[in-house]
Design a protein around this motif. Structure first.
Motif, PDB file in Angstrom:
ATOM      1  N   SER A  72      -0.989  -5.037  -5.382  1.00  0.00           N
ATOM      2  CA  SER A  72       0.153  -5.237  -4.500  1.00  0.00           C
ATOM      3  C   SER A  72      -0.208  -6.335  -3.499  1.00  0.00           C
ATOM      4  N   ILE A  73       0.495  -7.476  -3.571  1.00  0.00           N
ATOM      5  CA  ILE A  73       0.191  -8.607  -2.692  1.00  0.00           C
ATOM      6  C   ILE A  73       0.502  -8.268  -1.252  1.00  0.00           C
ATOM      7  N   LEU A  74       1.676  -7.687  -1.007  1.00  0.00           N
ATOM      8  CA  LEU A  74       2.085  -7.360   0.359  1.00  0.00           C
ATOM      9  C   LEU A  74       1.130  -6.360   0.992  1.00  0.00           C
ATOM     10  N   LEU A  75       0.742  -5.348   0.245  1.00  0.00           N
ATOM     11  CA  LEU A  75      -0.175  -4.340   0.776  1.00  0.00           C
ATOM     12  C   LEU A  75      -1.523  -4.970   1.124  1.00  0.00           C
ATOM     13  N   THR A  76      -1.999  -5.903   0.319  1.00  0.00           N
ATOM     14  CA  THR A  76      -3.280  -6.559   0.580  1.00  0.00           C
ATOM     15  C   THR A  76      -3.218  -7.404   1.847  1.00  0.00           C
ATOM     16  N   PHE A 125     -11.950 -12.258   7.271  1.00  0.00           N
ATOM     17  CA  PHE A 125     -11.107 -11.139   6.800  1.00  0.00           C
ATOM     18  C   PHE A 125      -9.823 -11.666   6.143  1.00  0.00           C
ATOM     19  N   PHE A 126      -9.203 -12.697   6.795  1.00  0.00           N
ATOM     20  CA  PHE A 126      -7.988 -13.275   6.211  1.00  0.00           C
ATOM     21  C   PHE A 126      -8.288 -13.973   4.878  1.00  0.00           C
ATOM     22  N   LEU A 127      -9.456 -14.621   4.804  1.00  0.00           N
ATOM     23  CA  LEU A 127      -9.832 -15.280   3.561  1.00  0.00           C
ATOM     24  C   LEU A 127     -10.004 -14.260   2.433  1.00  0.00           C
ATOM     25  N   VAL A 128     -10.706 -13.170   2.754  1.00  0.00           N
ATOM     26  CA  VAL A 128     -10.871 -12.109   1.751  1.00  0.00           C
ATOM     27  C   VAL A 128      -9.511 -11.532   1.355  1.00  0.00           C
ATOM     28  N   GLY A 129      -8.627 -11.384   2.367  1.00  0.00           N
ATOM     29  CA  GLY A 129      -7.292 -10.869   2.073  1.00  0.00           C
ATOM     30  C   GLY A 129      -6.514 -11.799   1.160  1.00  0.00           C
ATOM     31  N   GLY A 130      -6.613 -13.142   1.422  1.00  0.00           N
ATOM     32  CA  GLY A 130      -5.916 -14.094   0.565  1.00  0.00           C
ATOM     33  C   GLY A 130      -6.444 -14.084  -0.856  1.00  0.00           C
ATOM     34  N   ILE A 131      -7.802 -14.058  -0.984  1.00  0.00           N
ATOM     35  CA  ILE A 131      -8.397 -14.028  -2.322  1.00  0.00           C
ATOM     36  C   ILE A 131      -7.988 -12.758  -3.059  1.00  0.00           C
ATOM     37  N   MET A 132      -8.053 -11.639  -2.363  1.00  0.00           N
ATOM     38  CA  MET A 132      -7.663 -10.372  -3.001  1.00  0.00           C
ATOM     39  C   MET A 132      -6.171 -10.331  -3.308  1.00  0.00           C
ATOM     40  N   ALA A 133      -5.333 -11.050  -2.507  1.00  0.00           N
ATOM     41  CA  ALA A 133      -3.897 -11.113  -2.806  1.00  0.00           C
ATOM     42  C   ALA A 133      -3.660 -11.865  -4.106  1.00  0.00           C
ATOM     43  N   LEU A 134      -4.421 -12.982  -4.305  1.00  0.00           N
ATOM     44  CA  LEU A 134      -4.307 -13.707  -5.575  1.00  0.00           C
ATOM     45  C   LEU A 134      -4.762 -12.844  -6.741  1.00  0.00           C
ATOM     46  N   ILE A 135      -5.872 -12.122  -6.518  1.00  0.00           N
ATOM     47  CA  ILE A 135      -6.349 -11.226  -7.571  1.00  0.00           C
ATOM     48  C   ILE A 135      -5.316 -10.129  -7.843  1.00  0.00           C
ATOM     49  N   ARG A 161      -2.527 -11.580  -9.875  1.00  0.00           N
ATOM     50  CA  ARG A 161      -2.937 -11.692 -11.273  1.00  0.00           C
ATOM     51  C   ARG A 161      -2.991 -10.322 -11.940  1.00  0.00           C
ATOM     52  N   HIS A 162      -3.524  -9.354 -11.194  1.00  0.00           N
ATOM     53  CA  HIS A 162      -3.617  -7.995 -11.728  1.00  0.00           C
ATOM     54  C   HIS A 162      -2.237  -7.411 -11.973  1.00  0.00           C
ATOM     55  N   ALA A 163      -1.314  -7.668 -11.036  1.00  0.00           N
ATOM     56  CA  ALA A 163       0.056  -7.154 -11.201  1.00  0.00           C
ATOM     57  C   ALA A 163       0.738  -7.792 -12.407  1.00  0.00           C
ATOM     58  N   SER A 164       0.490  -9.126 -12.597  1.00  0.00           N
ATOM     59  CA  SER A 164       1.079  -9.800 -13.747  1.00  0.00           C
ATOM     60  C   SER A 164       0.549  -9.219 -15.058  1.00  0.00           C
ATOM     61  N   LEU A 165      -0.795  -9.012 -15.110  1.00  0.00           N
ATOM     62  CA  LEU A 165      -1.385  -8.437 -16.313  1.00  0.00           C
ATOM     63  C   LEU A 165      -0.910  -7.002 -16.539  1.00  0.00           C
TER      64      LEU A 165
END
Length: 455
Positions: free
Chosen positions: A110-114, A155-165, A168-172
């Motif tokens: 979930s991008i928003l949750l991340t 923290f924001f950088l980790v959040g952005g990277i995890m949002a992209l992940i 991708r995870h949501a798409s898969l």
């Protein structure tokens, strides 16, 4: 909540629970000699129990997945904030736990949750550090502020990277869900096709034992679910050629016809992939109507050949008929009584017309009606059939002139009279009646025979 979502939430819950125990054990070990911090630790532990109870209630009442995950993450952020505050604020060794919470949020696809978790983690970190500095009357230097800013940015950088992940995870996950739905739909269509097919289908293993079958095959061979594992030879005669064919090692088909309870069945054995559980695909097609049609066509071919022969024979009969007619005319010149000549001549003419009809058999029937004196027509017919008057046939004929085809009607009347003569040969036993009944003309031939048997 879906069963799969519930399993994922439980795994997240138990993994967080283990991490929480590890963190509390570390805090207790670090602060066991400090009575003030030990008291604060106990308070923190009771707060953790309260938050844990809320999470358990969310599980029990089956709250939506994202709300359930958000509740767990908020609980973690509150606890980590108190832990950072109690373990030195800016100098706390547990700041990395906020990054773990952001990573955990990213695993939920979930991008928003991340992103929300990254913002809340940064706010929790800043609140814990500055609250600790205010309560302990400490001044945060410029270098420390820059470090806090860098930590927050991390923290924001980790959040952005995890949002992209997470994206991708949501798409898969969506593709997997769509694929699963399509696969399920294909299975349902496959099952419906097998259920509705008129052809029988049986899956056999390498030993020709039944693995599965559709309703048509069950209807053909009388199969039931209990027959799974039975050899197909228990129900039909398997030709020896099939066993020889099975050892060729080639993917091909083998066809064989059998007679089964009055039906003609076409069996087709198709070799499947060697790695599959089923080695043979057997199909059963009812070809009874096809074979019957082939037999009818063969019979029609024979009749057509006979018809051609009959046409040739009829054509050849005409020549001797002409000779007989000429001989009859010569015979009439030698005799004064021309009755016999008239009978022979008339019959030869009628036979000639019958030959013409035989030659035109393939053509549609074309009657040629003309005004005919019925009484004279019937008397002429009787004279030709009973030349000597042996049977003394009785007549009751209403005089009438009708438009009929006399040749066609003569065929019918001849057959009726000859049948009557065979079963009732004594004189005056046959009567011909021609009458009018309710505007309908009726021709009756009566005899004193035993009649036609009912069978």
């Amino acid at each position: 909540m879906k069963k799969s979502d519930g399993s994922a939430l439980k795994r997240l819950f138990y993994s967080r629970l283990l991490i929480s125990f590890a963190v509390f054990a570390s805090l207790y070990w670090l602060n066991q000699n400090t009575s003030q911090l030990l008291v604060f630790f106990k308070q923190l532990f009771f707060l953790w129990l309260a938050l844990l109870s809320i999470q358990i209630l969310a599980f029990r009442f089956q709250a939506p997945k994202h709300l359930n995950v958000f509740t767990q993450l908020i609980s973690d952020l509150i606890l980590i904030g108190f832990i950072i505050y109690s373990s030195g604020g800016y100098a706390s060794p547990f700041i990395f736990l906020l990054g773990i919470v952001i990573i955990a949020a990213g695993t939920q696809a979930s991008i928003l949750l991340t992103l929300i978790t990254a913002i809340l983690a940064s706010a929790t970190y800043i609140s814990a550090v500055y609250t600790f500095a205010n309560t302990h009357v400490q001044t945060i230097a410029t270098e420390q502020a820059l470090r806090i800013l860098l930590q927050t940015s991390l923290f924001f950088l980790v959040g952005g990277i995890m949002a992209l992940i997470a994206r991708r995870h949501a798409s898969l996950e969506q593709k997997q869900k769509d694929t699963s739905i399509k696969h399920q739909q294909l299975q349902e269509i496959h099952s419906q096709v097998l259920q509705s097919m008129q052809e029988g289908i049986i899956m056999l293993n390498s030993s020709l034992q039944i693995q599965a079958f559709n309703p048509a095959a069950a209807s053909f061979l009388g199969l039931s679910e209990q027959h799974a594992g039975y050899e197909i030879s228990s129900f039909i005669d398997v030709p020896n050629e099939l066993h020889k064919f099975s050892h060729r090692g080639k993917t091909s088909t083998f066809r064989h016809e059998i007679s089964w309870h009055g039906h003609d069945l076409l069996l087709t054995f198709t070799k499947l992939h060697q790695d599959s559980q089923a080695s043979w695909l057997m199909t059963i097609v009812n070809i009874t109507e096809t074979r019957a049609l082939e037999r009818r066509l063969a019979e029609q071919d024979k009749l057509a050949s006979i018809g051609q022969m009959a046409a040739m024979l009829a054509h050849e009969i005409r020549n001797p008929m002409q000779t007989i007619a000429q001989a009859t005319e010569l015979m009439g010149l030698q005799q004064q009584d021309d009755i016999l000549e008239n009978v022979i001549t008339s019959e030869i003419q009628r036979l000639n017309r019958l030959v013409s009809d035989m030659l035109d058999y393939a053509s549609p029937l074309h009657p040629y009606p003309r005004p005919t004196d019925i009484k004279a027509f019937i008397q002429e017919t009787l004279q030709h059939i009973d030349v000597k008057g042996t049977y003394n046939m009785q007549t009751d004929i209403i005089p009438a002139t009708l438009d009929i085809d006399p040749d066609h009607l003569r065929l019918v009347l001849d057959n009726l009279l000859r049948n009557a003569m065979r079963v009732s040969p004594e004189p005056a036993s046959i009567s011909i009646i021609f009458s009018l009944d309710d505007d309908t003309w009726q021709l009756q031939v009566k005899d004193k025979g035993q009649g036609i048997e009912e069978e």
